[in-house]
Design an enzyme around this catalytic site. Structure first.
Site, mmCIF file in Angstrom:
data_model
loop_
_atom_site.group_PDB
_atom_site.id
_atom_site.type_symbol
_atom_site.label_atom_id
_atom_site.label_comp_id
_atom_site.label_asym_id
_atom_site.label_seq_id
_atom_site.Cartn_x
_atom_site.Cartn_y
_atom_site.Cartn_z
ATOM 1 N N GLU A 142 -7.047 -1.042 -7.541
ATOM 2 C CA GLU A 142 -5.581 -0.026 -8.067
ATOM 3 C C GLU A 142 -4.152 -0.774 -8.511
ATOM 4 O O GLU A 142 -4.086 -2.029 -7.745
ATOM 5 C CB GLU A 142 -4.975 0.820 -6.927
ATOM 6 C CG GLU A 142 -5.599 1.511 -5.987
ATOM 7 C CD GLU A 142 -5.455 3.301 -4.747
ATOM 8 O OE1 GLU A 142 -5.440 3.723 -5.013
ATOM 9 O OE2 GLU A 142 -3.903 2.416 -4.309
ATOM 10 N N HIS A 167 -2.980 -3.214 -5.995
ATOM 11 C CA HIS A 167 -3.716 -2.998 -4.516
ATOM 12 C C HIS A 167 -4.865 -2.908 -4.627
ATOM 13 O O HIS A 167 -5.876 -2.473 -5.037
ATOM 14 C CB HIS A 167 -3.479 -1.781 -4.736
ATOM 15 C CG HIS A 167 -2.911 -0.405 -3.283
ATOM 16 N ND1 HIS A 167 -3.445 0.122 -3.093
ATOM 17 C CD2 HIS A 167 -3.092 -1.621 -1.800
ATOM 18 C CE1 HIS A 167 -4.300 0.721 -1.539
ATOM 19 N NE2 HIS A 167 -3.120 -0.511 -1.156
ATOM 20 N N SER A 204 0.478 -1.089 -0.019
ATOM 21 C CA SER A 204 0.024 0.198 -0.003
ATOM 22 C C SER A 204 1.316 1.866 -0.130
ATOM 23 O O SER A 204 0.364 1.891 0.265
ATOM 24 C CB SER A 204 -1.069 0.189 1.334
ATOM 25 O OG SER A 204 -0.183 -0.289 2.045
ATOM 26 N N ASN A 214 -5.121 6.715 -1.099
ATOM 27 C CA ASN A 214 -3.624 7.336 0.366
ATOM 28 C C ASN A 214 -3.366 8.038 -0.342
ATOM 29 O O ASN A 214 -3.093 8.777 0.950
ATOM 30 C CB ASN A 214 -2.969 5.731 0.200
ATOM 31 C CG ASN A 214 -4.244 4.492 1.341
ATOM 32 O OD1 ASN A 214 -4.788 5.257 2.240
ATOM 33 N ND2 ASN A 214 -3.315 2.887 0.787
#
Ligand code: NAI
Length: 411
Positions: free
Chosen positions: A175, A163, A142, A213
């Site tokens: 992702e 991800h 991540s 994120n």
């Protein structure tokens, strides 16, 4: 780095992907690391029809994951999401292997081991030596740079980031991350594979935090700063954001995620961007973590919890909410947060790291935002957002509120 890079077209031809379905072409799937993410990903692969092979360094960890998968498939059956036969077939397709050497030839290996660059690099070098040159090697990291992982193998064009979100069996978003070396056909075929698994893939370069994120940072940061400054209490700030359509307020959400986990992600983005002020962790969150106030899991975070119940001290002050929302930008929790989300999202697109459509898809599916920040920004008007950021920048100088060149160009 690679000394003998293959032409991406060779990768495509050797995989012979043109003539069969992407599922058949991939065949066996290996998942390395049988923790919470690895077991979910293996379940997903098996449910999609692959023979899925789980490996873990810790004795018994992969078998424990198999038991979790059995229980999760059992629950899916009870809820009518999958037939009893389909669940039994999926479970029979999950295989526990003791060593990487025991894996059959796999079309795709997904790494989900602990977040440590050197350990991941060693694993990828081993996998590249053991598996066929056509095997796609993917990391579920991540926060680590895919290029840094890929450079551990001599043919980095087959290394990508994949991800998944937690739990991988439920969250639709994935992702797909490319490094400078990732081959286009590899990305295209993994994109088709994710669609065949029922996922919604989005694409991003290996930028710190990828899409979700990265763009979500101000959602947490602005509320923490307003709480630190005494603009309002936590329950009032959270209620303002919920009223604007966010499923959870940012402060209760960090308690839910874990203050330590949220701080670690934020700090990683901050470090990887050369300590850009935009991502600087707050003193408030650092103090919470240092004091062991990690959120729900420790019984206290920003709020206090008792016996697994919701926050005990969470009554919003409705009068204060009415004063704040629509008032000056420096104390409007909604406008200030949304302006920062829009700025962050536009900046990512401006730098060419992801498309506007993928950013909006990622933020609505990955974080349940009521609207994609790019569409939201268009609705509000870039001139309005720009003016709000200029005002915030004047009130809180230091660079955190600098408008993206993408915004400045539109006014
Ligand atoms: P976890 O700690 O639950 O599981 C990691 C597993 O990997 C453990 O069972 C451990 O024994 C095993 N392991 C460690 N080194 C190994 C090695 N060299 N070879 C084989 N197995 C090894 O971790 P979790 O949460 O499943 O995370 C795994 C990866 O997924 C990390 O890179 C993390 O950043 C990423 N991730 C985690 C998410 C989450 O919400 N937990 C969400 C998305 C990505």
């Amino acid at each position: 780095m690679s000394t003998s890079r293959r032409d991406p077209q060779d990768v495509d031809a050797s995989l012979d992907w043109g003539r069969m379905s992407v599922m058949e072409a991939i065949g066996h799937v290996a998942v390395i690391g049988a923790g919470s993410m690895g077991s979910g990903i293996a379940q997903l692969a098996a449910a999609a029809g692959h023979e899925a092979h789980l490996v873990d360094v810790v004795d018994g960890a992969a078998s424990a994951a198999l038991a979790r998968i059995a229980s999760s498939l059992g629950q899916a059956t009870d809820r009518g999401r999958i037939s009893r036969d389909a669940a039994a077939d999926a479970l029979a397709r999950v295989h526990v292997e003791s060593r990487l050497e025991d894996l059959p030839e796999c079309g795709l290996v997904i790494e989900a081991i602990r977040e440590d660059l050197e350990v991941k690099r060693r694993l990828f070098a081993e996998l590249a030596a053991l598996q066929a040159p056509t095997t796609v090697l993917a990391s579920n990291t991540s926060s680590l740079d895919i290029g840094a992982i890929a450079s551990a193998v001599h043919d980095p064009e087959r290394v990508i980031g994949l991800h998944f979100f937690n739990p991988p069996t439920v969250m639709r978003l994935v992702e797909i991350i490319h490094s400078d070396a990732s081959a286009r056909p590899v990305l295209d075929h993994v994109t088709s594979l994710m669609r065949a698994w029922g996922k919604t893939p989005v694409h991003c370069s290996s930028t710190p935090g990828f899409i979700v994120n990265r763009v979500a940072r101000p959602f947490y940061g602005e509320a923490q700063r307003m709480l630190e400054a005494g603009v309002a209490d936590a329950a009032t700030l959270d209620a303002c954001l919920r009223e604007a359509g966010f499923r959870m307020g940012p402060l209760e959400l960090t308690d839910f995620i874990g203050q330590d986990v949220n701080l670690a992600v934020g700090t990683s983005v901050w470090e990887q961007t050369g300590r850009d002020e935009r991502y600087a962790p707050t003193a408030l969150q650092q103090r919470l973590v240092a004091d062991g106030h990690l959120g729900r899991k420790s019984g206290e975070g920003i709020y206090r919890y008792a016996g697994g119940a919701g926050p005990q001290d969470a009554s919003p002050d409705e009068g204060r909410m009415a004063e704040l929302v629509g008032g000056p930008i420096t104390t409007d929790p909604v406008a200030r947060t949304v302006a920062m989300l829009v700025n962050e999202a536009l900046d990512l697109v401006h730098r060419g790291e992801a498309s506007a459509a993928d950013v909006d898809l990622a933020m609505t599916l990955g974080t349940n935002y009521p609207r994609g920040p790019i569409a939201w920004g268009r609705e509000i008007g870039h001139d309005v957002i720009h003016a709000q950021l200029v005002e915030l920048d004047a009130a809180f100088p230091g660079g955190r509120y600098r408008p993206s060149p993408a915004l400045s160009a539109t006014v």
